[in-house]
Design an enzyme around this catalytic site. Sequence first.
Site, PDB file in Angstrom:
ATOM      1  N   GLY A   1      -6.857 151.139  40.141  1.00  0.00           N
ATOM      2  CA  GLY A   1      -7.365 149.975  39.431  1.00  0.00           C
ATOM      3  C   GLY A   1      -6.404 149.250  38.519  1.00  0.00           C
TER       4      GLY A   1
ATOM      5  N   PRO B   1      -3.695 154.760  42.841  1.00  0.00           N
ATOM      6  CA  PRO B   1      -3.290 153.358  42.753  1.00  0.00           C
ATOM      7  C   PRO B   1      -2.992 152.768  44.126  1.00  0.00           C
ATOM      8  CG  PRO B   1      -1.432 154.753  42.257  1.00  0.00           C
ATOM      9  CD  PRO B   1      -2.596 155.681  42.512  1.00  0.00           C
TER      10      PRO B   1
ATOM     11  N   ARG C   1      -7.787 136.700  50.034  1.00  0.00           N
ATOM     12  CA  ARG C   1      -8.090 136.890  48.613  1.00  0.00           C
ATOM     13  C   ARG C   1      -8.504 135.609  47.878  1.00  0.00           C
ATOM     14  NH1 ARG C   1      -5.643 138.475  45.055  1.00  0.00           N
ATOM     15  NH2 ARG C   1      -7.136 139.932  44.207  1.00  0.00           N
TER      16      ARG C   1
ATOM     17  N   CYS D   1     -11.350 126.660  60.478  1.00  0.00           N
ATOM     18  CA  CYS D   1     -12.440 125.692  60.340  1.00  0.00           C
ATOM     19  C   CYS D   1     -13.462 126.112  59.295  1.00  0.00           C
ATOM     20  CB  CYS D   1     -13.099 125.473  61.694  1.00  0.00           C
ATOM     21  SG  CYS D   1     -11.894 124.944  62.896  1.00  0.00           S
ATOM     22  N   GLU D   2     -13.026 126.171  58.068  1.00  0.00           N
ATOM     23  CA  GLU D   2     -13.877 126.501  56.925  1.00  0.00           C
ATOM     24  C   GLU D   2     -13.284 125.799  55.714  1.00  0.00           C
ATOM     25  OE1 GLU D   2     -16.119 129.453  56.376  1.00  0.00           O
ATOM     26  OE2 GLU D   2     -15.940 130.405  58.340  1.00  0.00           O
TER      27      GLU D   2
ATOM     28  N   TYR E   1      -3.945 144.337  49.811  1.00  0.00           N
ATOM     29  CA  TYR E   1      -5.158 143.656  50.278  1.00  0.00           C
ATOM     30  C   TYR E   1      -4.817 142.303  50.921  1.00  0.00           C
ATOM     31  CZ  TYR E   1      -6.859 147.278  47.187  1.00  0.00           C
ATOM     32  OH  TYR E   1      -7.062 148.499  46.581  1.00  0.00           O
TER      33      TYR E   1
END
Length: 429
Positions: free
Chosen positions: A239, A290, A328, A358-359, A387
Amino acid sequence: MHDFHYHDGTLHCEGVNLTDLAIQHGTPLYVYSANTILEHYRRLSSALSDLDHHIAFAVKANSNLSILKLLNDEGADFDIVSGGELFRVIRAGGTAKKCTFAGVGKTREEIEYSLNEGIYCFNVESEAELRFINKISNELNVIAPVAIRVNPNVDAKTHKYISTGKSENKFGIDFEFIEGLYETASKELKNLELRGLQMHIGSQLSEVKPFVEAVQRVAPLAQKLKQKHDIKFFSIGGGIGIAYEDALASGKDSWWQENDQNNTPLTIEEYASELVPILAPLGLKIMLEPGRLIVGNAGILISEILYKKVGTAKTFAIADAGMGDLIRPALYQGHHEIVPIQNTSNENETVDIVGPICESGDFFAQDRELPKLEEGEMIGMLSSGAYGFVMASNYNSRTLPAEVLVSDKTHKLIRKRQTYEDLINGEDL
Ligand code: LLP
């Protein structure tokens, strides 16, 4: 700390010119710095040297085999959340003995696979799961090592999608039930060995206070469980947040450590100096998980600007990378610093950097002032090592990007760009 710097106007990763890399391997392209990853690992380990500590890299943050191998060779353990991640660790040269297996929904297949491989510990997230692991172990005639994940009900003060330590989150078991559950397990569930206690309150924490609060709350419980059930470890999860803003703007070598206003005020050293005094007296092995801290700032996503479009309301720079490559910003309103790979422009411009998908949520930056970008120019989305690729998808039937690992002046293609054939692999007419 990170290893992305401009030399003669071109961004480099360690000693490697990123324009050259992008031309050689195409875009979108993930590039990682081996040195940055190792530095983070070593710095954390040395800050914790007063503890009997084990750093279990959270594989979910970046599961490329070569990254896992790098960390395995350095002596890291691994925090996994699926059978697939265990498979990756083993393929990278690690063993199940180095893995703790977390997650609220472990399947029979995953539990059996882990037991057969000799997993170090399951971090159990419900009583039902505890009983299920006991049942499977009984059938297989083995003893399963387990730790229970306690939910300490502490506010991690992070984005709500990545906060895990409050009672309303699905993770862990309420603090109030833990002692009773260890009692039940020790009396009734004969195929379990109670090996530890685990917690994890959330990701991308930018201050040390919630960690201190949670550890202070849970440490006395760990002490009790050590006395009563002879547990061996206390895992305090992962975290630790990283800086996403001002990554290169300050021009500092070590912007990450500088406590700048715009950066995370949390340093490894502060984290360690606040937590070690609470943890050391326990006399337990202390585990950490981590992910982002180790790999986040070690990665960049390089993309080419395909088109510029000037509208009445906005100027768009349309990149060849999209939310399918780095989700993200779309999912967590995550901020990634965007820099030109070739730093040539003296003029700034306010733009939206968007992808081809297409968004309308397919953007990397909105109304951001950046050096004026031209079509054909390359940009880098910084701090994309955690990520990033692992959350990439084939949405819109777009192929997954390639990945490259840089070490000093050398680089290696550690994952090939997908092909159209890869896209339909496994499908049948
Ligand atoms: N341990 C457990 C049990 C976890 O659930 C996580 C992350 C970690 C360790 C590693 O946390 P880290 O040190 O990386 O913060 N996709 C999101 C982050 C999801 C985190 C999930 N759990 C993002 O891009 O921000």
